[in-house]
Write an enzyme that holds these catalytic residues in place. Sequence first.
Site, PDB file in Angstrom:
ATOM      1  N   GLU A 170      20.071 -58.992  25.867  1.00 28.73           N
ATOM      2  CA  GLU A 170      20.655 -60.309  25.625  1.00 28.73           C
ATOM      3  C   GLU A 170      20.115 -61.330  26.619  1.00 28.73           C
ATOM      4  O   GLU A 170      19.649 -60.969  27.696  1.00 28.73           O
ATOM      5  CB  GLU A 170      22.176 -60.269  25.656  1.00 28.73           C
ATOM      6  CG  GLU A 170      22.948 -59.943  26.892  1.00 28.73           C
ATOM      7  CD  GLU A 170      22.301 -59.381  28.108  1.00 28.73           C
ATOM      8  OE1 GLU A 170      22.147 -60.158  29.073  1.00 28.73           O
ATOM      9  OE2 GLU A 170      21.976 -58.193  28.141  1.00 28.73           O
ATOM     10  N   GLU A 313      19.507 -57.766  29.898  1.00 30.85           N
ATOM     11  CA  GLU A 313      18.300 -57.951  29.094  1.00 30.85           C
ATOM     12  C   GLU A 313      17.706 -56.625  28.609  1.00 30.85           C
ATOM     13  O   GLU A 313      16.530 -56.553  28.274  1.00 30.85           O
ATOM     14  CB  GLU A 313      17.237 -58.742  29.868  1.00 30.85           C
ATOM     15  CG  GLU A 313      17.706 -60.107  30.337  1.00 30.85           C
ATOM     16  CD  GLU A 313      16.698 -60.787  31.251  1.00 30.85           C
ATOM     17  OE1 GLU A 313      15.477 -60.677  30.983  1.00 30.85           O
ATOM     18  OE2 GLU A 313      17.116 -61.431  32.233  1.00 30.85           O
TER      19      GLU A 313
END
Length: 336
Positions: A170, A313
């Site tokens: 994300e 991430e």
Amino acid sequence: MEKIVIPALDEDRAQEVRRGWQTVNKFGKDLGKLEEMVVQYAAMTGAELPQKLRSAMVLMCGDHGIAKYGVSAYPQEVTRQMINGYMRETAGATVLARHARADVYVCDVGTAFDLSDLDRVYHKKVAWGTNDFTQGPAMSREQAEAALQVGIEMADMCIDKGYNLLYTGEMGIGNTTSTAAIASAFMGLDPLLTVGRGSGINDERMKIKRQVVIDGLAQNKPVEGDAMDVLCKVGGYDHAGLAGVIIGAARRRVPTMVDGVNATAAALLAYGLYPESRDYMLCSHLSSDISHKKMLEIMRLTPIVDAGMRLGEGTGASLAIVVLQAALDVYNTLSR
């Protein structure tokens, strides 16, 4: 949004793999968590174990209206800069994904920026970032359902391409503030127990961040344990998209390796919407952010790696996938 049906785990297949480990390990549980990971994977897929994982990171990007208060060490423009880095494959997330031999799919589900010049991004924008949740709900129910559907569609696309493991990534400045609000709202916890330093903020920004969460909860009064209500009132489009990925993959018996604190907040929402989706989650690592452990406890998920990471991430999940592949290699080789 149509009702999703998530199948039960294949316990017969799990028992077959447990018996296989007993044959390999004469003294029992020699490989600890590695053994259970392989058992879990078999129960999830209900199929023969693959020789090699074919993994796809689905990286959902969305911006947050509360970023304007300075809750992050970085300005909102960094969302676009990081997405550009993913496209150039120069970000830490893409370096580690290469190490895990995984492919990366970047999806704009709700950034505040025009990314039309980045042709490798999947353009699925539901809105130009969330609303400021200190003034009202972050998004409407229709927007939340649309973002969930984006995630389901991304999961379907990847599975149709032949991937047998998805994992979550994300990007969105301000997302750890939204994550803290999700954790507080869903579990009924004081923000003192959920608001962490995220991007490494100082004490001054920490006070602002905590107050933003307090104000958002007071303004919206999300219903404890009601995942859709919590998502609409204090969630993010990145959270909604990832929750959709997890639900969509579970529907098709494909495991999802859940990354750090933000992805775990998305997993918590998926769990709230569809409790059975938890059976198809693997927990990659323990984030240093304070709310992470509490969310994992409620879902009964055990991290594979504890390296003090907080980047998110998909970075922790990339490391955990390497461990899972090693476990599969051991089982597939020795059980023969």
